[in-house]
Design a protein around this motif. Structure first.
Motif, short mmCIF file in Angstrom:
data_model
loop_
_atom_site.label_atom_id
_atom_site.label_comp_id
_atom_site.label_asym_id
_atom_site.label_seq_id
_atom_site.Cartn_x
_atom_site.Cartn_y
_atom_site.Cartn_z
N HIS A 1 42.07 39.11 37.95
CA HIS A 1 40.70 39.17 37.86
C HIS A 1 40.00 39.77 39.32
O HIS A 1 39.07 40.54 39.26
CB HIS A 1 40.03 37.92 37.48
CG HIS A 1 40.23 37.35 36.07
ND1 HIS A 1 39.87 38.04 34.99
CD2 HIS A 1 40.89 36.24 35.52
CE1 HIS A 1 40.28 37.28 33.92
NE2 HIS A 1 40.99 36.18 34.25
N ALA B 1 42.96 43.67 23.78
CA ALA B 1 43.41 44.62 24.61
C ALA B 1 44.37 45.45 23.93
O ALA B 1 44.93 45.16 22.82
CB ALA B 1 44.12 44.17 25.80
N SER C 1 40.75 48.41 27.02
CA SER C 1 40.99 47.57 27.97
C SER C 1 42.34 47.16 27.80
O SER C 1 43.20 47.53 26.67
CB SER C 1 40.14 46.18 27.70
OG SER C 1 40.68 45.58 26.47
N THR D 1 36.08 42.99 34.45
CA THR D 1 37.12 42.07 33.94
C THR D 1 36.71 41.12 32.88
O THR D 1 35.48 40.89 32.89
CB THR D 1 37.80 41.53 34.85
OG1 THR D 1 38.80 40.85 34.58
CG2 THR D 1 36.87 40.50 35.86
N VAL D 2 37.59 40.82 32.11
CA VAL D 2 37.13 39.74 30.82
C VAL D 2 38.03 38.71 31.16
O VAL D 2 39.23 38.74 31.09
CB VAL D 2 37.24 40.26 29.61
CG1 VAL D 2 37.13 39.31 28.56
CG2 VAL D 2 35.95 41.39 29.39
N LEU E 1 33.77 43.65 25.82
CA LEU E 1 34.70 43.25 24.95
C LEU E 1 35.08 44.39 24.03
O LEU E 1 35.94 44.34 23.03
CB LEU E 1 34.16 42.25 24.16
CG LEU E 1 33.92 40.99 24.76
CD1 LEU E 1 33.18 39.87 24.03
CD2 LEU E 1 35.13 40.39 25.54
N ALA F 1 45.38 44.08 28.97
CA ALA F 1 45.67 42.62 29.68
C ALA F 1 46.49 42.58 30.74
O ALA F 1 47.34 43.26 30.64
CB ALA F 1 45.79 41.47 28.35
N VAL G 1 41.88 42.23 31.23
CA VAL G 1 41.41 40.85 30.33
C VAL G 1 42.62 40.33 30.82
O VAL G 1 43.67 40.32 31.27
CB VAL G 1 41.78 41.23 29.00
CG1 VAL G 1 41.56 40.07 28.14
CG2 VAL G 1 40.94 42.39 28.34
N ILE H 1 43.41 36.93 24.37
CA ILE H 1 43.72 37.96 25.68
C ILE H 1 44.39 39.15 24.89
O ILE H 1 44.14 40.14 25.05
CB ILE H 1 44.64 37.34 26.54
CG1 ILE H 1 43.89 36.13 27.22
CG2 ILE H 1 45.07 38.32 27.41
CD1 ILE H 1 44.66 35.32 28.23
#
Lengths: 390, 390
Positions: free
Chosen positions: A162, A226, A119, A171-172, A115, A121, A150, A222
């Motif tokens: 994902h 990111a 990152s 991946t989140v 987190l 999304a 994400v 989301i």
């Protein structure tokens, strides 16, 4: 003194108080943050809550979960191997914290560093074409070599993102319901694999079955986590475009994968490109254009929480200080209510039009929100709620 | 005195002279225009031709079609219901005339007004997908309500563009070969219908079977006739991208229809969007962004023919005047040759680096071109040709 950032190790009692405050009736993300800033701790804010709500015009005290109930929730979260993170705490995702309506409390299952690391999304339609899903999966797999990917665990593009990312990296999934209620149900196994290789995060308490109203709130998580958002196959007026708009408002970079004009599922993505999103065919298009930090423009759109906004008075950034003359609050309250309507008004606008100080206006707005008379909306806007008849 | 624009009714003898000059060995579009500007008429330019070529180092006089041959060509053109138009004449398409290498002579079959009315070009790959052809046909049909649609009569997107436009209005085909040699052969009937509802135009003499080298020259006519170029399905390094580049250099607006990253046929169009072309899904996207005139930026890239270019000396715009001291020409010639190489050099650069006046440099370049020792390239560049051993 500008706004206080409180990064300290919490005590167990503090966690309980924070979660009680976050779950208290009428306390949205913005009110949570104002209360902590004004009263210094969740415990002190909880003490002040009944008085503030009553000042805002509420007859009965807002309902707050008991200490027992809340300790049980925290215990359940831990028992599942998850963790609750609170806004203002060390460990809370720093990019998410930049949103003006960042969640007061999130629960996270998996690797917390997913987190906080760099990152991007990747989101898109649920009724995606086979080609769209292939593009999303390929892009995510390539991007996962360098970035955390994400997405929202939905059918279609989200699932492809994902799945692709899991091939190569972390991946989140930001989900709308409780961590123990995977949605859609057939993605339960996907959610488990994501938690093992990255993280699953939600604002909803355990046991929450996601409802329509939860999804836009999930979308802001989301976007908030990111540095940029990639949209693959989004129809006009789709949820992915809400995510894109939130991302843009928060100064995140926008990317979109183009598609044929014959496919209505590409209209939204094409439209984003027309409006300036980076046309994206390969991971390189993203890597070449993803910044290291959100841009100032995005942050500056939110005048109340901008750290450097030359147009903003000292008073407005110091609103957490009690107003200079508490006796004037009732008059300030009626003036503010007159200025508001059921359609959203910018808080800045209210401050400008009111003869009272920004501090007074902010205090009144907080009370009105806790009393359930107004709603705080993204972009520092407020709107009157229909009176429930008290 | 800046460049002279000669718009006058031609006599039949003048037409013959102009066509002879246009078809003379070594006289490309740029040399044609320079010769007319310098000598005032095609007849005078034809007289000067042997001397200029000889000064440039050529042993024998350049071959020029006879008066008889040329009158026969003009007669054949008329007999087919077509017409020859010369650069500098009234009726020559005004937007095409803005190209620095606008054709000296074009032959046109059909409605001449289709070449002067507001138009947009629509081009793309020959191996187009069914979807791409559908997009092109629909777009052209909608655009033809308001605009003339120009394309290149090729298979794939071009044919779809013409077919769509014929449903609703006028279309112009710029072709690479002679008017009497439709190419590809299966488009003979399409060419006939285009000539009936619009116009077919070419730079090639009657009887010319198109060869590979003719197509880029055809592409510049497509770009030159239109206010903008729309690209549908063009692979990287395809002919449509050449058309787009010429259009951009000439200040025309660029449009491109996006496509999936999975289809290599969309790479070129997507790349154009990335570089600033208008993302185009519907005719409205074109109508909203098509200007009334080419933009100054495009014209300004060609310093020799720009009307307002503050960086350019008086001498350079007055190059058609004889140089101040004709005796210096041999020395100027050797200096210019030394400055040139087989890779393209900007004429402006040559003028700057040479100690002689711009007028002297231009006179030398014209002679060298007529002697077949240099080649004039788009964008006012020149390159030495490999010496044929004279």
């Amino acid at each position: 003194m500008a706004r206080r950032h409180e990064h300290h190790e919490r005590t167990s009692a503090d966690a309980t108080d924070r979660l009680r405050l976050a779950r208290a009736e009428g306390v949205g993300p913005v009110a949570y943050r104002r209360l902590i800033a004004r009263y210094g701790s969740a415990a002190a804010a909880l003490d002040a809550l009944p008085r503030l709500a009553s000042a805002g015009g509420r007859a009965s005290a807002p309902s707050v979960p008991t200490v027992d109930e809340t300790e049980r929730e925290l215990h359940d979260i831990e028992r599942r191997g998850a963790r609750a993170l609170f806004f203002g705490e060390l460990g809370y995702p720093p990019l998410l914290a930049l949103l003006d309506d960042a969640p007061a409390a999130i629960t996270v299952l998996g690797d917390l560093s997913a987190l906080t690391d760099r990152s991007v999304a990747l989101v898109g339609g649920r009724n995606a074409s086979a080609n769209g899903q292939r593009v999303a999966e390929n892009l995510a797999a390539e991007l996962a070599h360098n970035l955390v990917v994400v997405s929202g665990l939905a059918r279609g593009i989200d699932a492809a993102a994902h799945t692709g990312a899991l091939l190569a990296g972390r991946t989140v999934a930001a989900v709308a319901g409780g961590l123990d209620v995977p949605y859609p149900p057939e993605h339960a196994d996907l959610q488990r694999r994501i938690a093992e290789a990255g993280a699953v995060v939600t604002e909803a308490p355990l046991g929450t079955a996601p409802q329509a109203r939860h999804f836009p709130r999930r979308n802001r998580i989301i976007a908030g986590l990111a540095l940029g958002v990639i949209v693959v196959e989004a129809a006009l007026r789709s949820g992915s475009l809400i995510t894109a708009r939130i991302a843009q408002d928060a100064g995140r970079e926008l990317f979109a994968v183009p598609g044929s004009p014959l496919d209505p599922r590409s209209r939204g993505a094409n439209d984003l490109i027309r409006q300036g999103a980076h046309l994206t065919e390969t991971a390189q298009d993203v890597l070449d254009n993803l910044p290291d930090h959100p841009t100032r423009q995005g942050l500056a759109r939110d005048p109340l929480f901008a750290r450097e906004n030359p147009g903003l008075s000292e008073a407005a950034t110091d609103w957490e200080e009690p107003p200079e003359n508490p006796l004037d609050l009732p008059r300030a309250r009626s003036q503010v209510i007159e200025l508001l309507g059921t359609s959203p008004t910018a808080v800045d606008e209210v401050v400008r039009r009111c003869q009272f100080s920004a501090a007074a206006v902010m205090a009144v707005l907080l009370e009105l929100e806790l009393a359930g008379r107004i709603e705080t909306l993204p972009g520092s806007q407020v709107a009157l709620l229909p009176e429930p008849g008290f």
